[in-house]
Design a protein around this motif. Structure first.
Motif, PDB file in Angstrom:
ATOM      1  N   ARG A  96     -86.376  20.151-105.920  1.00 28.74           N
ATOM      2  CA  ARG A  96     -85.525  21.024-106.746  1.00 28.74           C
ATOM      3  C   ARG A  96     -86.150  21.279-108.113  1.00 28.74           C
ATOM      4  O   ARG A  96     -86.109  22.389-108.631  1.00 28.74           O
ATOM      5  N   ALA A  97     -86.725  20.210-108.682  1.00 27.19           N
ATOM      6  CA  ALA A  97     -87.321  20.352-110.014  1.00 27.19           C
ATOM      7  C   ALA A  97     -88.438  21.394-109.983  1.00 27.19           C
ATOM      8  O   ALA A  97     -88.467  22.318-110.804  1.00 27.19           O
ATOM      9  N   VAL A  98     -89.326  21.260-108.992  1.00 29.12           N
ATOM     10  CA  VAL A  98     -90.444  22.197-108.915  1.00 29.12           C
ATOM     11  C   VAL A  98     -89.929  23.591-108.611  1.00 29.12           C
ATOM     12  O   VAL A  98     -90.366  24.597-109.191  1.00 29.12           O
ATOM     13  N   HIS A  99     -88.949  23.644-107.719  1.00 26.92           N
ATOM     14  CA  HIS A  99     -88.406  24.938-107.325  1.00 26.92           C
ATOM     15  C   HIS A  99     -87.762  25.643-108.527  1.00 26.92           C
ATOM     16  O   HIS A  99     -87.917  26.846-108.710  1.00 26.92           O
ATOM     17  N   SER A 100     -87.029  24.875-109.324  1.00 22.61           N
ATOM     18  CA  SER A 100     -86.361  25.476-110.482  1.00 22.61           C
ATOM     19  C   SER A 100     -87.379  26.005-111.479  1.00 22.61           C
ATOM     20  O   SER A 100     -87.203  27.075-112.053  1.00 22.61           O
ATOM     21  N   ALA A 114     -96.679  26.452-108.772  1.00 24.09           N
ATOM     22  CA  ALA A 114     -95.444  25.803-108.350  1.00 24.09           C
ATOM     23  C   ALA A 114     -95.156  26.104-106.890  1.00 24.09           C
ATOM     24  O   ALA A 114     -94.651  25.263-106.151  1.00 24.09           O
ATOM     25  N   HIS A 115     -95.534  27.299-106.484  1.00 22.09           N
ATOM     26  CA  HIS A 115     -95.272  27.663-105.089  1.00 22.09           C
ATOM     27  C   HIS A 115     -96.082  26.792-104.133  1.00 22.09           C
ATOM     28  O   HIS A 115     -95.556  26.255-103.161  1.00 22.09           O
ATOM     29  N   ALA A 116     -97.377  26.657-104.430  1.00 24.99           N
ATOM     30  CA  ALA A 116     -98.232  25.843-103.565  1.00 24.99           C
ATOM     31  C   ALA A 116     -97.718  24.399-103.511  1.00 24.99           C
ATOM     32  O   ALA A 116     -97.668  23.759-102.464  1.00 24.99           O
ATOM     33  N   TYR A 117     -97.311  23.928-104.685  1.00 26.41           N
ATOM     34  CA  TYR A 117     -96.807  22.560-104.818  1.00 26.41           C
ATOM     35  C   TYR A 117     -95.518  22.403-104.010  1.00 26.41           C
ATOM     36  O   TYR A 117     -95.346  21.477-103.223  1.00 26.41           O
ATOM     37  N   LEU A 161     -70.955  21.230-106.074  1.00 32.08           N
ATOM     38  CA  LEU A 161     -71.819  22.383-105.879  1.00 32.08           C
ATOM     39  C   LEU A 161     -73.031  22.375-106.823  1.00 32.08           C
ATOM     40  O   LEU A 161     -72.886  22.171-108.009  1.00 32.08           O
ATOM     41  N   THR A 162     -74.204  22.543-106.232  1.00 33.43           N
ATOM     42  CA  THR A 162     -75.405  22.704-107.054  1.00 33.43           C
ATOM     43  C   THR A 162     -75.918  24.106-106.798  1.00 33.43           C
ATOM     44  O   THR A 162     -76.064  24.509-105.648  1.00 33.43           O
ATOM     45  N   VAL A 163     -76.166  24.838-107.866  1.00 33.75           N
ATOM     46  CA  VAL A 163     -76.551  26.235-107.712  1.00 33.75           C
ATOM     47  C   VAL A 163     -77.967  26.435-108.214  1.00 33.75           C
ATOM     48  O   VAL A 163     -78.312  26.022-109.313  1.00 33.75           O
ATOM     49  N   THR A 164     -78.812  27.025-107.382  1.00 34.73           N
ATOM     50  CA  THR A 164     -80.145  27.395-107.829  1.00 34.73           C
ATOM     51  C   THR A 164     -80.279  28.891-107.629  1.00 34.73           C
ATOM     52  O   THR A 164     -79.952  29.393-106.550  1.00 34.73           O
ATOM     53  N   CYS A 165     -80.738  29.563-108.639  1.00 38.26           N
ATOM     54  CA  CYS A 165     -80.839  31.017-108.521  1.00 38.26           C
ATOM     55  C   CYS A 165     -82.306  31.396-108.418  1.00 38.26           C
ATOM     56  O   CYS A 165     -83.117  31.012-109.247  1.00 38.26           O
ATOM     57  N   ASP A 166     -82.644  32.143-107.375  1.00 41.89           N
ATOM     58  CA  ASP A 166     -84.015  32.605-107.221  1.00 41.89           C
ATOM     59  C   ASP A 166     -84.078  34.032-107.756  1.00 41.89           C
ATOM     60  O   ASP A 166     -83.548  34.954-107.142  1.00 41.89           O
ATOM     61  N   SER A 167     -84.714  34.175-108.880  1.00 36.99           N
ATOM     62  CA  SER A 167     -84.749  35.493-109.500  1.00 36.99           C
ATOM     63  C   SER A 167     -86.118  36.138-109.306  1.00 36.99           C
ATOM     64  O   SER A 167     -86.469  37.076-109.986  1.00 36.99           O
ATOM     65  N   SER A 168     -86.907  35.583-108.368  1.00 38.14           N
ATOM     66  CA  SER A 168     -88.291  36.053-108.236  1.00 38.14           C
ATOM     67  C   SER A 168     -88.355  37.505-107.772  1.00 38.14           C
ATOM     68  O   SER A 168     -89.373  38.155-107.930  1.00 38.14           O
ATOM     69  N   ALA A 169     -87.261  38.014-107.192  1.00 38.40           N
ATOM     70  CA  ALA A 169     -87.298  39.385-106.691  1.00 38.40           C
ATOM     71  C   ALA A 169     -87.020  40.402-107.788  1.00 38.40           C
ATOM     72  O   ALA A 169     -87.147  41.596-107.577  1.00 38.40           O
ATOM     73  N   VAL A 170     -86.618  39.915-108.955  1.00 41.52           N
ATOM     74  CA  VAL A 170     -86.284  40.848-110.033  1.00 41.52           C
ATOM     75  C   VAL A 170     -87.556  41.542-110.492  1.00 41.52           C
ATOM     76  O   VAL A 170     -88.514  40.908-110.898  1.00 41.52           O
ATOM     77  N   PRO A 171     -87.569  42.882-110.404  1.00 38.22           N
ATOM     78  CA  PRO A 171     -88.780  43.627-110.793  1.00 38.22           C
ATOM     79  C   PRO A 171     -88.820  43.798-112.297  1.00 38.22           C
ATOM     80  O   PRO A 171     -87.833  43.558-112.983  1.00 38.22           O
ATOM     81  N   PRO A 172     -89.991  44.215-112.849  1.00 40.46           N
ATOM     82  CA  PRO A 172     -90.038  44.519-114.274  1.00 40.46           C
ATOM     83  C   PRO A 172     -89.061  45.645-114.598  1.00 40.46           C
ATOM     84  O   PRO A 172     -88.671  46.410-113.706  1.00 40.46           O
ATOM     85  N   LEU A 213     -80.851  39.099-107.045  1.00 35.08           N
ATOM     86  CA  LEU A 213     -80.767  37.657-107.154  1.00 35.08           C
ATOM     87  C   LEU A 213     -80.355  37.009-105.836  1.00 35.08           C
ATOM     88  O   LEU A 213     -79.491  37.530-105.122  1.00 35.08           O
ATOM     89  N   VAL A 214     -80.993  35.896-105.559  1.00 36.58           N
ATOM     90  CA  VAL A 214     -80.641  35.136-104.363  1.00 36.58           C
ATOM     91  C   VAL A 214     -80.268  33.733-104.808  1.00 36.58           C
ATOM     92  O   VAL A 214     -81.003  33.098-105.545  1.00 36.58           O
ATOM     93  N   TRP A 215     -79.109  33.276-104.388  1.00 34.18           N
ATOM     94  CA  TRP A 215     -78.675  31.941-104.780  1.00 34.18           C
ATOM     95  C   TRP A 215     -78.854  30.957-103.636  1.00 34.18           C
ATOM     96  O   TRP A 215     -78.521  31.268-102.483  1.00 34.18           O
ATOM     97  N   THR A 216     -79.382  29.820-103.947  1.00 36.37           N
ATOM     98  CA  THR A 216     -79.399  28.732-102.974  1.00 36.37           C
ATOM     99  C   THR A 216     -78.367  27.714-103.463  1.00 36.37           C
ATOM    100  O   THR A 216     -78.472  27.189-104.563  1.00 36.37           O
ATOM    101  N   LEU A 217     -77.381  27.507-102.660  1.00 39.22           N
ATOM    102  CA  LEU A 217     -76.282  26.644-103.070  1.00 39.22           C
ATOM    103  C   LEU A 217     -76.289  25.382-102.234  1.00 39.22           C
ATOM    104  O   LEU A 217     -76.473  25.446-101.020  1.00 39.22           O
TER     105      LEU A 217
END
Lengths: 700, 155
Positions: free
Chosen positions: A43-47, A64-67, A189-200, A211-215
């Motif tokens: 989770r730490a690396v993912h966040s 971080a992705h490779a890790y 509930l633990t919420v992680t938000c993946d915002s990697s899809a947000v374009p410039p 946004l994609v949430w991993t809950l």
């Protein structure tokens, strides 16, 4: 909130995440880990990856992705934590921390230094994936037996939910946070938000859902309840629900759910990828390895912390300091009114003092922070030093919970880094030498912290060869630091290490040994009001001991009279006070020395030195305070010794500047200012006159 | 105080006039924090002659400088009638011992005349302008320039 503050928050969070990452890895290294440990690491690396993506730190994301990929494989039991894997993920954590640091300082980071590491991570991931047993190995035979086993843990079960709302979700006026709070009501509930899809911004479609949430929902037992939460958003979002511990294959169980007639039968359907299929049917109770037990284990209590601007705390500390001074003022005024200590108002004033002290201690403790984060960083330093010198080093840290003032903590990093590098580079022997000496090939470097009688004592020790005193002395003579005929005691030789321009390294390495170092370490520690010492045993190692005050805001002082002025001597450097006989004072070429139990100590007349008129001319009628600072002793001639008490330190530098021989000022009970003497500086101030002793040529 | 800024609008600035070493000076009111009576100071070792010592200003330790001595006008005779003008110079707070403080002047900045003296040693550079008020002339003090050296010493 400006972008700048957002970034600051990001880096502050990264720091915390890296801390928990390091902590998790330590647990893994110790062997006492379970599924939750790995989850926390992941989770730490993912966040970090997610947030770094949002800020466009692509290099950080790449690493971080490779890790994360490797950690994910460990998490899903596709990769065992073999020693080399452990080493890989530990090194990666160090590298990640460094990347974050570089990014913070320079705005971006180059991947070049970690290129190899990424390669290793990817190779490991590839191997692990190839090793994964193929699907057909799973047998579903035990299905009929398992529901009985699963019923008990079921209430503590949880789910991982991947929630990706699309454009139509928002178009229908839905608000993700409502769903999240509804889920929160179902369990932890633990919420992680993946915002990697947000374009410039220029490519940003304001109506799209990026946004994609991993809950992670712990404690929820009913998938239907979760489905009900999302009932209104059906078809408007992508929703994957998987039981906890198997987020890697959310689609797979989805299929099984349809097929299984009972909800409770679904759980075992998820487990097989992790459990050896052969074990499951025979002894279901023994089957779940650490990972299966994880969802049942209660989440460790989350420590809530408060982020406060340090300036506010400083303001509070200042005000409390005033409060204590104010108490002293009132009590002095009342006493001068002739009120006895038994009067009611004096008793009430005593309560006031207790309360003020209590507030002061509480406020001081806000500034105090555990040394843990610093020690973890130092672990990295030792590992790096070990790698650079090719020595196998085990880093042991003790007393990580010891708290120390934040300012001191921040300024300890540099000296500790240097000392630890020295310990690895100079202290530890090479593997061959260690073997020859009958020691374990892996050297150990220990960093410990402890509270000891109002001080924090930090020790850096190694189990190396110990100081080579002959070589140190020879080197010092060669460099002209001591006269060739000098006879020095062992502690005096050891202390040569702290002299400017001293370096024993035969070869100058890029790690240490440029001759700037230990003297800088000493200066830094001294400026913090601390002391450094060395003890060393040949063949068994050396220990550097740093003793520091708990806080920089107050000081135990001895109140003295110098001429018409009142001054404060730091009690930490006071050895004793003496009223000598006239025959104990000798004059040598215009300078006075005091004989104390057979040794001669130079006398410093403070009034004379500071240009004040002494109240008493006769040296024998005055009191003397023996000071020990920086390994040298002086006797300070004062006109009066008044009191010993704690004083609040007030800086002179802010409004005026530094004064030679003076560390700071304080405010006395009568509201007057008294200067606090800097014992170390005082010794140095008068040391040119002490050429009678061989050691001192430092000023030049 | 840049001239361009003030010309078209004919800005007024407020100054406080004071006297030190038998000369009249004025200081922008914005740099003055407070004005208080002289109280005993704690002497500082190794300080310049003009630095009288440090004083406790509600918990802050501030240096007190004899303005006349600083300007090379001889030392001020210290008595209970003396006034300490507490000023802020950048982040620093310090006190100036003066003989007296007279009044607050609202001055059109255009009326400030440049300091015509040319002294090679720069001794007068801390007087940025001259301000005629009634029949006397006040020297506009640039406190930053006057006390800049203190900062350098500290460094």
């Amino acid at each position: 909130m400006s972008n700048e503050t957002l970034r600051d928050t990001f880096f502050a969070e990264c720091e915390e995440l890296i801390e928990s990452l390091t902590e998790g890895l330590q647990v893994v290294a110790s062997g006492a880990w379970d599924g939750e440990t790995i989850n926390a690491i992941f989770r730490a690396v993912h966040s970090i990856k997610g947030a770094a993506g949002a800020f466009g730190f692509t290099d950080l994301v790449t690493f971080a992705h490779a890790y994360e990929t490797v950690l994910d494989l460990i998490r899903s039991d596709k990769l065992d934590i073999a020693p080399d894997v452990l080493r890989l993920i530990t090194r990666s954590s160090d590298a990640l921390a460094e990347l974050v640091d570089t990014t913070r300082q320079q705005g971006s980071a180059s991947l070049d230094p970690v290129r190899d590491l990424i390669g290793e991570l990817e190779a490991t991931a590839k191997d692990a994936k190839a090793d994964t047993p193929p699907e057909p190995e799973f047998t579903w035979a035990p299905l009929a037996l398992l529901p009985i086993e699963v019923e008990a843990p079921a209430p503590a079960q949880g789910f991982t939910i991947r929630f990706a709302p699309g454009a139509s979700f928002y178009a229908n006026g839905h608000e993700p946070v409502r769903f999240l709070s509804a889920l929160d009501a179902l369990g932890n509930l633990t919420v992680t938000c993946d915002s990697s899809a947000v374009p410039p911004l220029d490519g940003f479609d304001f109506d799209a859902g990026y946004l994609v949430w991993t809950l992670t929902l712990e404690g929820a037992s009913d998938e239907e309840a979760i489905r009900r939460v999302f009932a209104f958003a059906e078809g408007l979002c992508t929703l994957d629900i998987a039981p906890l511990g198997d987020s890697t294959a959310p689609d797979l169980p989805e299929v099984e759910v349809e097929a299984a007639p009972l909800f409770i039968a679904r759980a075992p359907a998820v487990d097989p990828p992790a459990d050896p299929p052969a074990d499951a049917p025979v002894t279901p109770a023994a089957a779940p390895p650490a990972r299966a037990a994880a969802p049942r284990a209660p989440a460790p209590p989350v420590q809530t912390t408060l982020r406060v601007d340090p300036e506010r705390v400083d303001r509070l500390i200042n005000s409390v300091g005033e409060l204590i001074i104010n108490h002293a003022v009132i009590s002095q005024k009342l006493e001068s009114c002739g009120l006895g200590t038994d009067s009611e108002i004096m008793a009430a004033l005593d309560d006031y003092r207790y309360l003020a002290r209590e507030i002061q201690e509480a406020v001081m403790s806000i500034r105090a922070q555990p040394v843990k984060a610093l020690f973890q960083r130092m672990g990295r330093v030792v590992r790096e030093a070990g790698e650079a010198t090719g020595k196998a080093v085990m880093f042991i840290s003790e007393g990580e919970a010891t708290e120390i003032d934040k300012t001191i903590l921040e300024r300890l990093a540099d000296p500790l880094t240097h000392m630890l590098r020295n310990s690895v580079d100079h202290g530890l022997e090479t593997a061959e030498k260690r073997r020859a000496a009958g020691k374990s090939e892996v050297g150990s470097v220990r960093l410990s912290a402890a509270h000891r009688s109002g001080h924090v004592v930090i020790e850096v020790s190694d189990d190396g060869a110990g100081l080579n005193r002959e070589r140190i002395l020879a080197k010092a003579m060669e460099k002209g630091l001591v006269p060739p005929d000098a006879k020095l005691t062992e502690p005096e030789i050891d202390n040569l290490l702290f002299m400017p321009g001293f370096s024993t390294a035969e070869n100058v390495t890029n790690l240490s040994g440029r001759g700037v170092g230990m003297d800088v370490v000493k200066t830094t520690i001294t400026s913090l009001g601390g002391k450094v010492g060395i003890t060393s045993l040949a063949g068994e190692g050396s220990t550097f001991t740093i003793s520091l005050p708990l806080t920089l805001a107050v000081l135990d002082g001895m109140i003295i009279g110098v001429g018409a002025e009142t001054m404060v001597l730091p009690l930490s450097s006071v050895v004793e006070t003496v009223r000598p006989q006239r025959r104990d004072i000798h004059e040598i070429a215009g300078e006075l020395v005091l004989s104390v139990r057979g040794t001669y100590v130079p006398i410093v007349d403070l009034a004379l030195l500071f240009g004040m008129r002494s109240a008493k001319g006769q040296s024998a009628e005055r009191s003397y305070v023996l000071l020990d600072a920086g390994g040298a002793s002086i006797a300070v001639a004062v006109d009066a010794i008044q009191d010993q008490r704690q004083v609040v330190i007030k800086s002179l530098e802010g409004n005026y500047g530094t004064v030679p021989g003076i560390a700071a000022a304080t405010i006395l009970g009568d509201g007057k200012i008294a200067l606090i003497i800097d014992s170390e500086a005082l010794v140095e101030l008068v040391s040119p006159r002490r050429n009678a002793r061989p050691l001192i040529e430092l000023e030049a | 105080m840049s001239d361009e800024e003030t010309n078209d609008r004919g800005n007024t600035t407020e100054f406080v006039s004071l006297s030190a070493g038998d000369q009249g000076f004025c200081v922008p009111i914005t740099s003055i924090r407070e004005i208080r009576r002289w109280s005993q100071v704690t002497a500082l070792p190794f300080a310049e002659d003009s630095v009288l010592g440090v004083m406790n200003l509600r918990g802050a330790v501030i240096p007190i400088v004899d303005l006349a001595a600083r300007l090379g006008l001889g030392t001020t005779e210290i008595g209970a009638r003396n006034i300490v003008v507490v000023v802020a110079i950048g982040p620093r707070i310090m006190g100036m011992l003066v003989d007296s403080v007279s009044e607050i002047l609202s001055v059109n900045t255009e009326t400030i005349r440049p300091n015509p003296t040319i002294r090679r040693d720069g001794g007068a550079s801390h007087v940025t302008g001259l301000l005629p008020v009634d029949d006397i002339m006040l020297r506009v003090l640039d406190l930053d320039a006057l006390f800049a050296r203190e900062g350098e010493e500290a460094a």
